[in-house]
Design an enzyme around this catalytic site. Structure first.
Site, mmCIF file in Angstrom:
data_model
loop_
_atom_site.group_PDB
_atom_site.id
_atom_site.type_symbol
_atom_site.label_atom_id
_atom_site.label_comp_id
_atom_site.label_asym_id
_atom_site.label_seq_id
_atom_site.Cartn_x
_atom_site.Cartn_y
_atom_site.Cartn_z
ATOM 1 N N PRO A 141 9.252 -1.405 12.035
ATOM 2 C CA PRO A 141 8.608 -0.842 10.844
ATOM 3 C C PRO A 141 7.189 -1.385 10.662
ATOM 4 O O PRO A 141 6.861 -2.452 11.199
ATOM 5 C CB PRO A 141 9.507 -1.308 9.690
ATOM 6 C CG PRO A 141 10.690 -1.912 10.296
ATOM 7 C CD PRO A 141 10.377 -2.263 11.705
ATOM 8 N N PRO A 142 6.358 -0.668 9.937
ATOM 9 C CA PRO A 142 4.977 -1.145 9.740
ATOM 10 C C PRO A 142 4.941 -2.446 8.927
ATOM 11 O O PRO A 142 5.804 -2.687 8.090
ATOM 12 C CB PRO A 142 4.311 0.006 8.978
ATOM 13 C CG PRO A 142 5.407 0.794 8.384
ATOM 14 C CD PRO A 142 6.597 0.624 9.264
ATOM 15 N N ASP B 52 18.667 10.643 -12.949
ATOM 16 C CA ASP B 52 19.890 9.837 -12.760
ATOM 17 C C ASP B 52 21.001 10.697 -12.181
ATOM 18 O O ASP B 52 21.704 10.300 -11.250
ATOM 19 C CB ASP B 52 20.351 9.259 -14.103
ATOM 20 C CG ASP B 52 19.361 8.228 -14.652
ATOM 21 O OD1 ASP B 52 18.605 7.665 -13.830
ATOM 22 O OD2 ASP B 52 19.340 7.999 -15.868
ATOM 23 N N GLU C 241 18.163 2.554 -21.148
ATOM 24 C CA GLU C 241 17.898 1.498 -20.157
ATOM 25 C C GLU C 241 18.883 0.343 -20.308
ATOM 26 O O GLU C 241 19.301 -0.254 -19.315
ATOM 27 C CB GLU C 241 16.455 0.961 -20.298
ATOM 28 C CG GLU C 241 15.359 2.000 -20.089
ATOM 29 C CD GLU C 241 15.459 2.761 -18.795
ATOM 30 O OE1 GLU C 241 16.008 2.219 -17.806
ATOM 31 O OE2 GLU C 241 15.030 3.920 -18.761
ATOM 32 N N GLY D 40 4.245 -7.406 11.689
ATOM 33 C CA GLY D 40 3.518 -8.411 12.480
ATOM 34 C C GLY D 40 3.421 -8.116 13.960
ATOM 35 O O GLY D 40 3.292 -9.044 14.762
ATOM 36 N N LYS D 41 3.451 -6.857 14.333
ATOM 37 C CA LYS D 41 3.367 -6.516 15.768
ATOM 38 C C LYS D 41 1.989 -6.901 16.328
ATOM 39 O O LYS D 41 1.888 -7.539 17.380
ATOM 40 C CB LYS D 41 3.610 -5.006 15.964
ATOM 41 C CG LYS D 41 5.019 -4.571 15.592
ATOM 42 C CD LYS D 41 5.264 -3.125 15.885
ATOM 43 C CE LYS D 41 4.576 -2.185 14.920
ATOM 44 N NZ LYS D 41 5.087 -2.251 13.552
#
Lengths: 343, 543
Positions: free
Chosen positions: B138-139, B439, B364, B142-143
């Site tokens: 995934p982006p 929801d 909420e 740390g590649k």
């Protein structure tokens, strides 16, 4: 392994070495004068000989270089300069110019004296300011202005005239010839006092160190003479007989003042003559304008006033230095700056 | 054998031949110019020298105009040389110890570094030399960072280029750039014994080639050139290693690129685990001033599924918030606000009538209570009735730990949490609002997936019925089965609704309390919420 740093170091080294190399080349070879001051005479003679096969003689007096050029056909039967002679004169002038501009010696003027070997009494004398030449080459003054700034005179050598007069007197009085040389050396062939006395006679230079003030005075007269005919009012109304420019520097007679005196002798061509105030005023205005052009052209400051005299109608005018300074820049009218009186 | 120093100089000459020629030309021109000046008479020499400053200015001005026009007319978009090729050596300076939070990937990469270093030994034994290394994941994981560390550790020059820089509208330009890049790499390798070429966003030129007449030729030719350069016939084989990085799935890349001899090694760089996240947080916090009482472990727990780039962003955002708050050190609330801002967006206060505000607070509060009491894997991170983006309120939750699969219980808990707002509104006001639309959408989607695809219905229906839709054979699915599946979906929803209703009625005093606090404070942090539950003697459900 540091490519960036190595590259940077290499680049810096290259720049440093390049600068050092250029600097060395410039300093080692580029800063010395082409014609050293102790070799001026030889340089001019060598250049003329090498490049144009001309034999010249050179003398230096103070800050003036004098060049003598004998030519076979200087003048034609109308006493005009032949084209070949004109070309040779230009060639010598070019060489002298090159030398005086590229030397470490400070020369202000040079005089070129040329005469026809068949009639050595008649000479052409050209006097030029080195600064004028420099300014012309650098494009600071126009070709027209440059030509107006040089003094060209064709005349009988003053020393020849004196010699003839002395010989004539000795011959008539039947005096021993052994005294002739001595008298001539003592009284008639002394060093020249004015620009008009400059010449070459009998294998000897008669040259003086040309000063800017006398050069300017002579140039005012010369310019006046050259432009007179072109003046619409004066050219038709008067015939110029004589114009003389001198610089008088702090003599007892002048009361310590330094000034330019321009004497004009012009005869009217009409019956009205100098009675026409317009013509007279124009004569003075023209002389004043010429003086202004010359003096300001050289930014010359060492004078108190300019005196203009008209010999024929007896009018005289003086213009103070301050008024002359204001004449053109502030567009002062001529009548506001001139003070007339009669003598 | 040529001495190493001579080889390096030879490499320099090859690499900078244009510059060397220019330098020679400059020296020659300067010499000629000075020679010419020397031949001038001193007056004309001085005249020339006096004019030089003006000439320099004129030349500089002309050069500026020329460069501007050149750059305007012949910039890279018209097929000119690529400007973004970067050459770096040790200046990359990313040490192995700087790479944190990817221990597994590091171990694999270290092996590659050793292989690059011991190339001669490998050749001597007759082993296979590594030519390419592909880093997937995934982006933000740390590649690129790992690639730089490999370059530093192996001590080789590093050429970096994004694959998108090869792509041009003109056919052949990309291929030409690939050739140029590898030419430079080989020249560097000849001097240093090796060179690393890093191609970022590999999928831009590495995706499956298309063999159609309607375009794609440029990408194909660029990729073909890349294949040839990695493993093609060369006059002299230099030690050039290609490291590619991509976020795209491996399947989307061309098989020719992935075959042995090209990208021999593949390293999957995933998101960091809890321990790695803790190290990453500690690393980034070491670069800023922070309150020493700040619990990094707790932050690492909260940052589940976050990549190192996300964590760096959180710390940077926290520093900005701290500065705006006029404080010297980063506190927990600043980090909390940073995470919230990154995940939920900026607060957007709306003028709400008290009745609506109350409705939102109870909605909420319902979510918060059910999440806290029923969810086995998620924590309540924050409850808020301040609007963000489209939402009027939010209960922000975080997974406690990475879960790569979801059990039936977790999915049921997710449905219940989603329905809780609706139920709470209904209990309190006897009516509901359209605020529960999203929801319901979420709850319905989960329930549908459970029944149709995951075999989690109560009736025991198993299989992925969704396949009928995707393969275009919906007609093969019996109407009765569809009806049964839909009934099962509704059954799950109804069951969850009943459970939530029972729970909220039972714990209504907690709902009232949280709603009241929300109305008073507008926002409640994890600690505030936990304190309320503790007051009522409740503890959080653990997985």
């Amino acid at each position: 392994m540091r490519i960036g740093r190595r590259s940077l170091i290499a680049w810096r080294w290259f720049v440093v070495l390049l600068l050092t190399y250029s600097l060395q080349l410039i300093t080692l070879s580029g800063c010395s004068p082409t014609y050293p001051k102790d070799k001026i005479k030889e340089s001019i003679i060598r250049l003329c000989k090498k490049e144009y096969k001309l034999d010249v003689k050179v003398e230096t007096v103070g800050k003036t270089v004098a060049i003598y050029l004998p030519l076979a056909n200087l003048l034609d039967f109308t006493f005009a300069l032949t084209p070949e002679a004109g070309e040779k004169l230009n060639q010598v002038i070019l060489n002298v110019t090159r030398v005086v501009l590229s030397t470490d010696a400070k020369y202000n003027f040079y005089c070129l004296m040329a005469h026809d070997v068949k009639i050595p009494e008649i000479q052409i004398v050209i006097i030029k300011s080195v600064e004028d030449v420099r300014r012309f080459i650098l494009g600071d003054i126009s070709r027209g202005e440059y030509s107006k700034r040089m003094l060209i005179d064709m005349r009988v050598a003053p020393q020849a005239q004196k010699e003839r007069a002395v010989k004539d007197v000795f011959s008539r009085m039947n005096i021993d010839n052994k005294w002739q040389e001595s008298v001539m050396q003592d009284f008639f062939m002394s060093d020249p006092a004015t620009l008009g006395d400059i010449g070459y006679w009998g294998g000897k230079f008669y040259v003086k160190d040309v000063k800017l003030d006398e050069f300017l005075a002579e140039q005012i007269a010369n310019r006046f003479r050259l432009s007179f005919r072109d003046n619409k009012i004066l050219g038709g109304a008067l015939v110029l007989k004589l114009v003389k420019g001198v610089y008088i520097a702090g003599t007892q007679a002048s009361g310590g003042s330094r000034y330019f005196r321009i004497e004009i002798s012009a005869e009217p061509t009409t019956a009205e003559g100098f009675n026409s105030k317009t013509i007279s005023d124009e004569l003075f205005a023209f002389a004043l304008k010429t003086s202004y052009d010359v003096i300001h052209g050289y930014r010359f400051e060492d004078y108190d006033y300019v005196e203009i005299k008209s010999i024929n109608d007896g009018r005289s005018s003086t213009v103070l230095k301050e008024d002359l300074d204001n004449y053109r820049p502030k567009r002062t009218k001529i009548e506001d700056v001139m003070v007339f009186d009669s003598f | 054998m040529l001495p190493q120093k001579f080889k390096v100089w030879l490499m320099y000459l090859k690499l900078y031949k244009v510059r060397v020629l220019i330098a020679i030309a400059v020296i020659f021109l300067i010499t000629a110019a000075i020679w010419g000046m020397m031949s001038l008479e001193s007056f004309y020499r001085n005249q020339t020298l006096a004019m030089m400053p003006l000439q320099f200015i004129m030349v500089a001005l002309n050069a500026l105009i020329f460069v501007y026009m050149y750059m305007t007319l012949f910039s890279s978009r018209w097929g000119g040389a690529s400007k973004n090729t970067k050459m770096k050596g040790d200046v990359v300076n990313v040490k192995w110890s700087d790479v944190i939070g990817m221990e597994a990937a590091k171990t694999e990469a270290w092996e590659v570094v050793q292989l690059i270093k011991d190339r001669a030994k490998v050749k001597q034994i007759g082993g296979k030399i590594v030519k390419g290394l592909l880093m997937l994941g995934p982006p933000g994981c740390g590649k690129t960072y790992l690639a730089k560390a490999i370059a530093t550790e192996s001590g080789m020059p590093f050429l970096s280029m994004a694959a998108s820089e090869f792509v041009e509208m003109f056919v052949g330009v990309g291929a030409s750039r690939v050739r140029g890049l590898f030419k430079k790499a080989r020249e560097l390798a000849s001097g240093y014994g090796g060179c690393i070429v890093f191609i970022d966003e590999m999928d831009a030129i590495g995706r499956n080639r298309t063999f159609s007449q309607f375009g794609g030729q440029e990408t194909n030719s660029t990729q073909n050139q890349l294949l040839v350069q990695i493993d093609g016939l060369q006059a002299k084989e230099e030690n050039v290693i290609v490291i590619g990085a991509t976020n795209a799935p491996e399947e989307s890349l061309d098989p020719a690129l992935l075959r042995p001899g090209r990208f021999d090694r593949k390293i999957y760089i995933d998101r960091p685990n809890l321990e790695e996240r803790e190290k990453i947080f500690a690393f980034y916090f070491s670069k800023v001033k922070y309150d020493k009482s700040l619990d990094i472990k707790r932050l690492a727990r909260k940052a589940v599924y976050k990549t190192p780039a996300d964590i760096e962003n959180i710390v940077k955002e926290s520093a900005l918030i701290t500065a705006r708050d006029d404080k010297e050190t980063i506190e927990f609330r600043h980090v909390s606000e940073a995470i919230e801002r990154i995940e939920m967006g900026l607060k957007h206060r709306r003028n709400l009538v008290p009745k609506e505000k109350e409705k939102i607070a109870f909605h909420e509060a319902g979510h918060a209570v059910v999440l806290y009491l029923l969810h086995p894997t998620e924590d309540v991170f924050k409850a808020s009735i301040i609007g963000r983006r489209e939402a009027l309120g939010v209960v922000h939750h975080n997974p406690r730990e990475e879960w790569f699969t979801h059990s039936r219980e977790v999915l049921i808990a997710n449905i219940k949490t989603s329905l809780a707002g609706y139920v709470s509104e209904k209990i309190k006001f006897g009516t509901t609002s359209d605020g529960c639309a999203s929801d319901f959408r979420k709850a319905m989607a989960i329930a549908h997936g459970m029944v149709w695809s995951l075999g989690m219905s109560n009736a025991g229906l198993v299989g992925d019925y969704g396949l009928y839709g995707t393969t275009g054979h919906t007609s093969e699915l019996a109407e009765s089965t569809k009806e049964q599946l839909n009934k099962e979906t509704q059954s799950i929803l109804q069951g969850c609704l009943k459970n939530v209703e029972d729970l909220l009625k039972k714990e209504w005093n907690i709902v009232e309390h949280i709603a009241g606090e929300l109305l008073a404070k507008e926002e409640l942090e994890y600690d505030d919420i936990e304190a309320i539950f503790k007051d009522y003697g409740k503890i959080q459900t653990q997985s």
